[in-house]
Design a protein around this motif. Structure first.
Motif, PDB file in Angstrom:
ATOM      1  N   GLY A   1      -3.912   2.712  -4.463  1.00 48.61           N
ATOM      2  CA  GLY A   1      -4.778   1.497  -4.943  1.00 48.61           C
ATOM      3  C   GLY A   1      -4.437   0.436  -3.929  1.00 48.61           C
ATOM      4  O   GLY A   1      -3.684   0.689  -2.909  1.00 48.61           O
ATOM      5  N   PHE A   2      -4.611  -0.952  -4.345  1.00 53.62           N
ATOM      6  CA  PHE A   2      -4.396  -2.014  -3.335  1.00 53.62           C
ATOM      7  C   PHE A   2      -3.882  -3.184  -4.158  1.00 53.62           C
ATOM      8  O   PHE A   2      -3.892  -3.296  -5.403  1.00 53.62           O
ATOM      9  N   TYR A   3      -3.687  -4.436  -3.494  1.00 53.43           N
ATOM     10  CA  TYR A   3      -3.315  -5.398  -4.095  1.00 53.43           C
ATOM     11  C   TYR A   3      -3.831  -6.834  -3.781  1.00 53.43           C
ATOM     12  O   TYR A   3      -4.593  -6.992  -2.536  1.00 53.43           O
TER      13      TYR A   3
ATOM     14  N   SER B   1      -4.742 -13.565  -0.647  1.00 59.27           N
ATOM     15  CA  SER B   1      -5.006 -12.425   0.411  1.00 59.27           C
ATOM     16  C   SER B   1      -5.074 -11.052  -0.440  1.00 59.27           C
ATOM     17  O   SER B   1      -4.224 -10.713  -1.242  1.00 59.27           O
ATOM     18  N   ILE B   2      -6.000 -10.223   0.154  1.00 65.30           N
ATOM     19  CA  ILE B   2      -5.893  -8.705  -0.506  1.00 65.30           C
ATOM     20  C   ILE B   2      -4.972  -7.982   0.621  1.00 65.30           C
ATOM     21  O   ILE B   2      -5.043  -8.354   1.907  1.00 65.30           O
ATOM     22  N   PHE B   3      -4.123  -7.067   0.253  1.00 59.15           N
ATOM     23  CA  PHE B   3      -3.339  -6.453   0.994  1.00 59.15           C
ATOM     24  C   PHE B   3      -3.075  -5.011   0.501  1.00 59.15           C
ATOM     25  O   PHE B   3      -3.424  -4.586  -0.460  1.00 59.15           O
ATOM     26  N   GLY B   4      -2.559  -4.151   1.325  1.00 56.03           N
ATOM     27  CA  GLY B   4      -2.237  -2.666   0.924  1.00 56.03           C
ATOM     28  C   GLY B   4      -3.509  -1.728   0.700  1.00 56.03           C
ATOM     29  O   GLY B   4      -3.701  -0.756   0.049  1.00 56.03           O
TER      30      GLY B   4
ATOM     31  N   TYR C   1      -2.350  -5.616  -9.281  1.00 59.76           N
ATOM     32  CA  TYR C   1      -2.731  -4.215  -8.704  1.00 59.76           C
ATOM     33  C   TYR C   1      -4.105  -3.774  -9.203  1.00 59.76           C
ATOM     34  O   TYR C   1      -4.384  -4.004 -10.112  1.00 59.76           O
ATOM     35  N   PHE C   2      -4.834  -2.958  -8.057  1.00 53.64           N
ATOM     36  CA  PHE C   2      -5.911  -2.454  -8.335  1.00 53.64           C
ATOM     37  C   PHE C   2      -5.944  -0.935  -7.993  1.00 53.64           C
ATOM     38  O   PHE C   2      -6.013  -0.647  -6.944  1.00 53.64           O
ATOM     39  N   PRO C   3      -5.882   0.028  -8.938  1.00 50.76           N
ATOM     40  CA  PRO C   3      -6.095   1.382  -8.811  1.00 50.76           C
ATOM     41  C   PRO C   3      -7.469   1.592  -8.102  1.00 50.76           C
ATOM     42  O   PRO C   3      -8.466   0.770  -8.295  1.00 50.76           O
TER      43      PRO C   3
END
Length: 203
Positions: free
Chosen positions: A33-35, A63-66, A89-91
């Motif tokens: 996922g991302f953050y 900001s979005i990251f990962g 956190y977004f799966p």
């Protein structure tokens, strides 16, 4: 500006509080996922094949990251909380749901990915340049990210940015101060001549 555009979608994410120094994810770790960074600062670090560590970016709130994590690929960098942070956190499945309900979210996410790839490309291109040019490049990039010429960064952090010693950074700062390119106070550097800094990149 991509910052804060993901804010409307935080309701789909899982809120997490992390303390300064906590690792969010590590280089080589497989993502799922991302953050999104709601509060605080995230430091992005890169470990070379020889094990040498250097800072390559700072993520600011909004900001979005990962993003690599949504493809279940190993992260190419390490993300560490530079302050106490609030992240979401977004799966991968959450991204699909968000884009299905909000078509504009896909463009925001892709734009964030593109900006990261561009930044990494520019960073790799400058790695073999003299330290003075590397410092100029990173300070210019930070000015753009912060939308300010006053940067909360120490000489130690700058040394980690370019993979050198604090003494080398100190000497460069002293040289730039005499040329009226920067002013420095404790834990802060003010870039007072952006065109002059950019000119260093062409030398």
């Amino acid at each position: 500006m991509i910052r804060y555009k993901w804010e409307p979608f935080v309701k789909y994410g899982h809120k997490r509080l992390r303390c300064k120094g906590d690792t969010i994810y590590s280089q080589g770790e497989k993502g799922e996922g991302f953050y999104y960074l709601s509060e605080g600062v995230i430091c992005i670090r890169l470990f070379s094949e020889g094990g040498k560590e250097r800072i390559i970016d700072y993520m600011l709130e909004g900001s979005i990251f990962g993003e690599q994590g949504v493809s279940n690929e190993p992260y190419t960098v390490t993300a560490i909380a530079d302050t106490d942070v609030v992240i979401y956190y977004f799966p991968t499945e959450s991204l699909k749901e968000i884009c299905s309900r909000h078509p504009e979210a896909k463009e925001i996410f892709i734009s964030s990915q593109i900006s990261k790839l561009r930044m990494l490309t520019e960073t790799y291109a400058i790695l073999n340049k003299p330290f003075e040019q590397q410092m100029a490049h990173f300070l210019i990039q930070l000015c753009k990210k912060h939308n300010s010429q006053s940067l909360p960064i120490s000489q130690i952090a700058l040394a980690q940015y370019i993979g050198t010693t604090r003494i080398t950074v100190y000497k460069i700062i002293q040289k730039w101060t005499k040329k009226n390119l920067v002013l420095q106070s404790k834990q802060k550097i003010e870039v007072i001549d952006i065109p002059g800094m950019k000119a260093l990149l062409d030398q």
